[in-house]
Design a protein around this motif. Structure first.
Motif, PDB file in Angstrom:
ATOM      1  N   ALA A 290      13.001   2.929  -9.076  1.00  0.00           N
ATOM      2  CA  ALA A 290      13.454   1.936  -7.864  1.00  0.00           C
ATOM      3  C   ALA A 290      12.023   1.849  -7.172  1.00  0.00           C
ATOM      4  O   ALA A 290      11.774   0.867  -6.779  1.00  0.00           O
ATOM      5  CB  ALA A 290      14.287   2.911  -6.963  1.00  0.00           C
ATOM      6  N   LEU A 291      11.135   2.659  -7.137  1.00  0.00           N
ATOM      7  CA  LEU A 291       9.940   2.628  -6.557  1.00  0.00           C
ATOM      8  C   LEU A 291       8.862   1.832  -7.170  1.00  0.00           C
ATOM      9  O   LEU A 291       8.197   0.787  -6.378  1.00  0.00           O
ATOM     10  CB  LEU A 291       9.052   4.028  -6.283  1.00  0.00           C
ATOM     11  N   HIS A 292       8.961   1.828  -8.579  1.00  0.00           N
ATOM     12  CA  HIS A 292       8.074   0.960  -9.306  1.00  0.00           C
ATOM     13  C   HIS A 292       8.578  -0.520  -9.252  1.00  0.00           C
ATOM     14  O   HIS A 292       7.754  -1.343  -9.354  1.00  0.00           O
ATOM     15  CB  HIS A 292       7.979   1.331 -10.773  1.00  0.00           C
TER      16      HIS A 292
ATOM     17  N   GLY B 118      15.156  14.560 -15.129  1.00  0.00           N
ATOM     18  CA  GLY B 118      15.883  13.550 -15.611  1.00  0.00           C
ATOM     19  C   GLY B 118      16.349  12.668 -14.367  1.00  0.00           C
ATOM     20  O   GLY B 118      16.165  11.328 -14.580  1.00  0.00           O
ATOM     21  N   HIS B 119      16.968  12.972 -13.450  1.00  0.00           N
ATOM     22  CA  HIS B 119      17.457  12.133 -12.530  1.00  0.00           C
ATOM     23  C   HIS B 119      16.115  11.354 -11.629  1.00  0.00           C
ATOM     24  O   HIS B 119      16.417  10.329 -11.229  1.00  0.00           O
ATOM     25  CB  HIS B 119      18.351  13.128 -11.555  1.00  0.00           C
ATOM     26  N   LEU B 120      15.181  12.204 -11.435  1.00  0.00           N
ATOM     27  CA  LEU B 120      14.018  11.568 -10.903  1.00  0.00           C
ATOM     28  C   LEU B 120      13.386  10.477 -11.754  1.00  0.00           C
ATOM     29  O   LEU B 120      13.083   9.409 -11.104  1.00  0.00           O
ATOM     30  CB  LEU B 120      13.074  12.549 -10.636  1.00  0.00           C
TER      31      LEU B 120
ATOM     32  N   LYS C 240       2.889   6.113  -7.215  1.00  0.00           N
ATOM     33  CA  LYS C 240       1.722   7.347  -8.021  1.00  0.00           C
ATOM     34  C   LYS C 240       2.113   8.563  -7.909  1.00  0.00           C
ATOM     35  O   LYS C 240       2.127   9.268  -8.953  1.00  0.00           O
ATOM     36  CB  LYS C 240       0.268   6.678  -7.627  1.00  0.00           C
ATOM     37  N   VAL C 241       2.428   9.029  -6.489  1.00  0.00           N
ATOM     38  CA  VAL C 241       2.581  10.247  -6.363  1.00  0.00           C
ATOM     39  C   VAL C 241       3.921  10.850  -7.109  1.00  0.00           C
ATOM     40  O   VAL C 241       3.921  11.870  -7.778  1.00  0.00           O
ATOM     41  CB  VAL C 241       2.660  10.481  -4.699  1.00  0.00           C
ATOM     42  N   THR C 242       4.786   9.827  -6.836  1.00  0.00           N
ATOM     43  CA  THR C 242       5.862  10.337  -7.611  1.00  0.00           C
ATOM     44  C   THR C 242       6.013  10.482  -8.881  1.00  0.00           C
ATOM     45  O   THR C 242       6.496  11.632  -9.731  1.00  0.00           O
ATOM     46  CB  THR C 242       7.123   9.244  -7.172  1.00  0.00           C
ATOM     47  N   GLN C 243       5.247   9.540  -9.699  1.00  0.00           N
ATOM     48  CA  GLN C 243       5.216   9.739 -11.075  1.00  0.00           C
ATOM     49  C   GLN C 243       4.097  11.040 -11.396  1.00  0.00           C
ATOM     50  O   GLN C 243       4.500  11.476 -12.543  1.00  0.00           O
ATOM     51  CB  GLN C 243       4.449   8.619 -11.533  1.00  0.00           C
ATOM     52  N   ARG C 244       3.475  11.278 -10.735  1.00  0.00           N
ATOM     53  CA  ARG C 244       2.485  12.287 -10.773  1.00  0.00           C
ATOM     54  C   ARG C 244       3.460  13.905 -10.566  1.00  0.00           C
ATOM     55  O   ARG C 244       3.332  14.650 -11.268  1.00  0.00           O
ATOM     56  CB  ARG C 244       1.394  12.479 -10.039  1.00  0.00           C
TER      57      ARG C 244
ATOM     58  N   ASN D  48       0.735  -1.117   0.023  1.00  0.00           N
ATOM     59  CA  ASN D  48       0.104   0.064  -0.121  1.00  0.00           C
ATOM     60  C   ASN D  48       0.812   1.259  -0.043  1.00  0.00           C
ATOM     61  O   ASN D  48       0.552   2.295  -0.789  1.00  0.00           O
ATOM     62  CB  ASN D  48      -0.838   0.020   1.089  1.00  0.00           C
ATOM     63  N   LYS D  49       1.935   1.399   0.811  1.00  0.00           N
ATOM     64  CA  LYS D  49       2.599   2.536   0.965  1.00  0.00           C
ATOM     65  C   LYS D  49       3.768   2.732  -0.310  1.00  0.00           C
ATOM     66  O   LYS D  49       3.716   3.904  -0.814  1.00  0.00           O
ATOM     67  CB  LYS D  49       3.769   2.258   2.137  1.00  0.00           C
ATOM     68  N   ILE D  50       4.189   1.659  -0.838  1.00  0.00           N
ATOM     69  CA  ILE D  50       5.071   1.995  -1.848  1.00  0.00           C
ATOM     70  C   ILE D  50       4.261   2.163  -3.341  1.00  0.00           C
ATOM     71  O   ILE D  50       4.776   2.964  -4.019  1.00  0.00           O
ATOM     72  CB  ILE D  50       5.880   0.481  -2.282  1.00  0.00           C
TER      73      ILE D  50
END
Length: 433
Positions: free
Chosen positions: A315-317, A306-308, A250-254, A243-245
């Motif tokens: 890494a998150l996905h 680009g770094h993100l 999702k938030v990071t991609q947004r 749930n957390k990851i």
């Protein structure tokens, strides 16, 4: 690979991958043209149980100690995935990757191998490893995508992201004390394409595999009644982690999407000041100065986005996919125990063939113990890898953010310093007026 296997290869045309072709991406299941076969018996949970597999408490899994310092200088197999190529045939277009292997292991005939593999070959390997070792944690593969409406062409960034993921997948297997000893893994690394195609076709037929799938579904529906507390705790942890990851992913991609949009706006923002300076003589210096600052900040923003995209997002996905893999492993462990419990219940009510049933129960008991010990050992190993990977991604992101904001701050401070007027200059202006 030693020996020759008769087979036929369809001729393909190799072309250079376009540097950067944008397109709309969509999910596509690649199982349609994938055959997964096995020489050994398939378990009820959809996994594979090799008759030669050690299942006693003194087995390889029980004896092996998953300690963190084992991965030091003992590495004896090195794998590189690189050089993607696009292949065009009469019926399909696909990407292959070069897989280079260097090893000192005695079971390999040579010390170096070079083969080409496509995505479905990696998918086949993952399936075979999960069949043979149902409660070991096999690192996930990236999902499959194609460019909608442009089947013959692929986006360069997408191919590079996948290449990195496939490279990591193979090296995680190579670092694993049990999975790296798999015959299927060896064949994957050493066999030429036509040899691998022939090898894949070995194993039980469709009806046999369908029967085992039905048994796995039945065990899943029946459920496990007495799951050990440690595996209940792992299951709860995995659900919470998932749930957390997933939320972070999702938030990071947004955020990345919004920053890319901001970057496009920023690219149009600076030239506006430059155009304005052409009609405002008294503000030419300041307007051009602001335009220059925006241009330099734009370059820094592009690097930061680009770094993100290259570091934190993958890494998150990756661990979103890992969470799904862990859920599947836990389900397979439960299925093995559910079958064992069902046989015990049948023994209590059955009056004939009790000896045969007792023998079957003894084998299932060994399987349950093997499955439990395998998962417990791999669980600690997976947690160490996960924490190391995410810690590295978070620290790298933090360092890049600090670097980004420091550079942008320096740009604007330099502009402010250039606009400061010395007291003597102000006095001269007042006298002149």
């Amino acid at each position: 690979m030693s020996g020759t296997i008769d087979g036929v290869v369809s001729p393909t045309q190799t072309i250079t991958i376009p540097a950067d072709i944008s397109g709309q991406m969509l999910d596509l299941d690649e199982d349609d043209d994938l055959e997964v076969f096995s020489k050994d018996a398939t378990l009820a949970d959809g996994s594979m149980f090799n008759a030669s597999m050690q299942t006693s408490p003194g087995s390889m899994v029980n004896q092996y100690k998953f300690e963190e310092d084992e991965e030091g200088d003992s590495k004896d197999i090195f794998i590189t995935v690189d050089n993607p190529e696009s292949h065009v045939t009469a019926i399909e277009t696909f990407i292959t990757y070069r897989v280079l292997t260097k090893t000192t292991r005695s079971e390999f005939d040579n010390s170096e191998y070079e083969v080409r593999r496509r995505y479905q070959d990696f998918l086949w390997l993952k399936g075979k490893l999960e069949e043979a070792h149902s409660t070991l944690i096999v690192h996930p593969l990236p999902e499959k995508f194609v460019v909608k409406g442009m089947v013959e062409r692929f986006n360069g960034d997408f191919i590079e992201t996948r290449r990195k993921a496939l490279h990591k997948f193979l090296n995680r297997i190579a670092d694993h004390p049990i999975l790296s000893c798999s015959d299927d893994f060896k064949v994957f690394l050493t066999a030429q394409a036509w040899e691998l195609t022939t090898y894949k076709k070995q194993g039980p037929g469709f009806l046999s595999r369908m029967g085992e799938t039905v048994r796995a579904v039945a065990n899943s529906v029946r459920g496990v009644k007495n799951r050990p507390e440690e595996f209940t705790a792992i299951q709860e942890y995995v659900e919470d982690f998932s749930n957390k990851i997933t939320s972070l992913d999702k938030v990071t991609q947004r955020i990345v999407k919004e920053q890319k949009e901001y970057l496009e706006e920023l690219k149009e923002y600076g030239p506006t000041y430059t155009l304005w300076s052409g009609s405002e003589e008294e503000l030419v210096e300041q307007l051009k100065g602001v335009a220059g600052c925006i241009e330099r900040c734009c370059k820094e923003t592009e690097e930061q986005v680009g770094h993100l995209s290259d570091t934190l997002v993958p890494a998150l996905h990756e661990y979103v996919l890992c969470a799904e893999t862990l859920k599947a492993v836990l389900r397979r462990r439960d299925n093995i125990q559910a079958e064992f419990e069902a046989k015990n219940e049948a023994l209590a009510t059955k009056k004939v063939d009790r000896d045969a049933l007792k023998e079957e129960i003894d084998k299932l008991e060994d399987r349950v113990e093997w499955a439990n010990n395998a998962l417990k050992g791999d669980w600690g190993r997976w947690q160490r890898s996960m924490r190391g990977d995410l810690k590295s991604a978070f620290l790298s992101t933090a360092e890049k953010n600090v670097d980004y904001y420091e550079k942008c701050l320096a740009v604007w401070e330099t502009f402010l310093l250039s606009q400061r007027t010395e007291p003597s200059e102000e006095t001269d202006r007042d006298d002149t007026s």
